[in-house]
Motif scaffolding. Structure first.
Motif, PDB file in Angstrom:
ATOM      1  N   SER A 174       9.738   9.282  -6.169  1.00 39.09           N
ATOM      2  CA  SER A 174       9.417   8.703  -7.464  1.00 39.09           C
ATOM      3  C   SER A 174      10.724   8.263  -8.114  1.00 39.09           C
ATOM      4  O   SER A 174      11.507   9.078  -8.598  1.00 39.09           O
ATOM      5  CB  SER A 174       8.693   9.741  -8.338  1.00 39.09           C
TER       6      SER A 174
ATOM      7  N   THR B  67       2.936   3.205  -5.122  1.00 40.37           N
ATOM      8  CA  THR B  67       1.991   3.486  -6.202  1.00 40.37           C
ATOM      9  C   THR B  67       2.636   3.166  -7.541  1.00 40.37           C
ATOM     10  O   THR B  67       3.742   3.635  -7.826  1.00 40.37           O
ATOM     11  CB  THR B  67       1.568   4.968  -6.197  1.00 40.37           C
TER      12      THR B  67
ATOM     13  N   ARG C 112      -5.753   9.532 -12.607  1.00 41.22           N
ATOM     14  CA  ARG C 112      -4.784  10.486 -12.064  1.00 41.22           C
ATOM     15  C   ARG C 112      -3.612  10.556 -13.043  1.00 41.22           C
ATOM     16  O   ARG C 112      -2.862   9.601 -13.192  1.00 41.22           O
ATOM     17  CB  ARG C 112      -4.317  10.039 -10.672  1.00 41.22           C
TER      18      ARG C 112
ATOM     19  N   ASP D 163      -3.425   5.377 -12.276  1.00 45.16           N
ATOM     20  CA  ASP D 163      -2.328   6.342 -12.356  1.00 45.16           C
ATOM     21  C   ASP D 163      -1.549   6.112 -13.647  1.00 45.16           C
ATOM     22  O   ASP D 163      -0.960   5.047 -13.845  1.00 45.16           O
ATOM     23  CB  ASP D 163      -1.401   6.191 -11.144  1.00 45.16           C
TER      24      ASP D 163
ATOM     25  N   SER E 226       8.277   5.294  -3.325  1.00 41.99           N
ATOM     26  CA  SER E 226       6.837   5.258  -3.064  1.00 41.99           C
ATOM     27  C   SER E 226       6.044   5.332  -4.360  1.00 41.99           C
ATOM     28  O   SER E 226       4.846   5.057  -4.372  1.00 41.99           O
ATOM     29  CB  SER E 226       6.425   6.399  -2.132  1.00 41.99           C
ATOM     30  N   MET E 227       6.716   5.702  -5.455  1.00 39.36           N
ATOM     31  CA  MET E 227       6.120   5.648  -6.786  1.00 39.36           C
ATOM     32  C   MET E 227       7.139   5.051  -7.745  1.00 39.36           C
ATOM     33  O   MET E 227       8.301   5.460  -7.744  1.00 39.36           O
ATOM     34  CB  MET E 227       5.707   7.037  -7.283  1.00 39.36           C
TER      35      MET E 227
ATOM     36  N   GLU F  77       0.816  -1.204   0.000  1.00 42.65           N
ATOM     37  CA  GLU F  77       0.000   0.000   0.000  1.00 42.65           C
ATOM     38  C   GLU F  77       0.859   1.267   0.000  1.00 42.65           C
ATOM     39  O   GLU F  77       0.363   2.359  -0.303  1.00 42.65           O
ATOM     40  CB  GLU F  77      -0.938   0.015   1.212  1.00 42.65           C
TER      41      GLU F  77
END
Length: 236
Positions: free
Chosen positions: A198, A28, A72, A51, A214-215, A25
């Motif tokens: 990212s 992304t 998104r 995304d 995290s991305m 979680e």
């Protein structure tokens, strides 16, 4: 085919999170959809992907108009200042703020539209001359000005690591970006949140996740081989 590739990417993300004691979680997946036709994006959308990352303003705008509005959109490529106005009210996040001049333009357009634009600061950790981004030593002066802006929300950092055959070669790049984000967080700067990193693409996103991404931006790994266009510059 996209379904099979998506399931593989999901398994890889889960494995990388397990290796590093993280939750899926916390990561992304950005589907890098540049050069991909709309039917392929619709197929990915039906699988639950929301995304999508584009690196050309015109292509992003065209797809924005054609596809569902709960997508998104992420601007992940180099953004020219004179094109900010076309996407300021369409994207969820600009990953590639690479100069103070671009930040000023985003601030100006954000004011016009009465919105606060979430952005990431692009850092050229590997110091590649062919890549955009601020060098680490330029960040202090950059933040001194941008943290005062009222229509930009700094959400974290982004980097494009070198193209390598062995993803382990980029582990140091990801570690360095993570270190930079921690250092910035400790300064408690106004208007500056380091919650997003990212980093990582098709060839090295598992290593990036292990180092705190995290991305992750995955194109070929989701859609198959690239549909190359002339003068294409940015890897997936």
């Amino acid at each position: 085919m996209i379904k099979t590739l998506y399931q593989m990417v999901q398994r890889n993300i889960s494995a990388a999170c397990k290796n590093s004691g993280r939750s899926t979680e916390d990561v992304t997946l950005i589907a890098v959809s540049k050069t991909k036709p709309i039917p392929k994006l619709e197929e990915a959308y039906q699988l639950g992907i929301r995304d999508f990352g584009e690196n050309k303003v015109q292509e992003l705008v065209e797809k924005y108009e054609a596809l569902p509005k709960d997508i998104r959109w992420h601007m992940i490529g180099h953004l020219q200042r004179n094109k900010v106005k076309y996407i300021i009210d369409k994207v969820s996040l600009i990953h590639s703020v690479d100069s103070i001049k671009l930040a000023r333009e985003i601030e100006k357009e954000g004011k016009k539209h009465n919105l606060r634009m979430p952005v990431l600061i692009e850092v050229n950790v590997a110091r590649e001359e062919s890549k955009f981004g601020l060098y680490p030593e330029e960040l202090d002066d950059f933040f001194d000005e941008v943290r005062q802006f009222q229509h930009i929300e700094i959400k974290g950092l982004m980097t494009i690591a070198p193209y390598v055959h062995n993803p382990e070669e980029n582990r140091g790049v990801f570690q360095e970006l993570r270190k930079i984000s921690v250092d910035i967080s400790m300064k408690n700067l106004d208007n500056t949140d380091m919650s997003i990193l990212s980093m990582g693409m098709t060839g090295d996103y598992m290593v990036a996740i292990e180092e705190g991404a995290s991305m992750v931006r995955v194109g070929t790994g989701l859609f198959g081989e690239r549909e190359y266009t002339l003068h294409e510059e940015i890897e997936e």
